[in-house]
Design a protein around this motif. Sequence first.
Motif: not given
Length: 137
Positions: A12-21, A84-98
């Motif tokens: 689940l953690e490896r999916c990184g940005p996929l969940l919020p995006l 919050c969803l937009v911020i989470w998506s951008l943060q996950a995309l940038r860091s690769g962390r869920l």
Amino acid sequence: MTTAGRRWIRRLERCGPLLPLGATGLLVLKGLHPGLPGFSCPLRALTGIPCPTCYLTRATAASLVGRFGDSLALHAFGPVLAACLVIWSLQALRSGRLVPRFLRGRQLVVVGVLLLLYWAGRMGLTYGLGLQAFPLP
């Protein structure tokens, strides 16, 4: 925790940005096409009483497509959750962390308490004073 549980969490953690995006994209699609099917609230279906998050999905979807008036009429937390969803998506995309590094359990507790207080206020207005605090289904 079992070994299988740890493996599932690592996947689940490896999916990184996929969940919020994915969640953000799905809600944008729902905001553009409100007639798309979604999940109904099990508490409201069983008891007729709305839960603290009733109408929050529709409110968030409306915010994501710029219909802030509709969003606030459905649930006051809609624009906040959309941001919050937009911020989470951008943060996950940038860091690769869920899970973002800045997210703390205390913050989630505060949001939970605020959500419950908002719900209690709506319940008091609707069932105590007879005012329409929830949208009509």
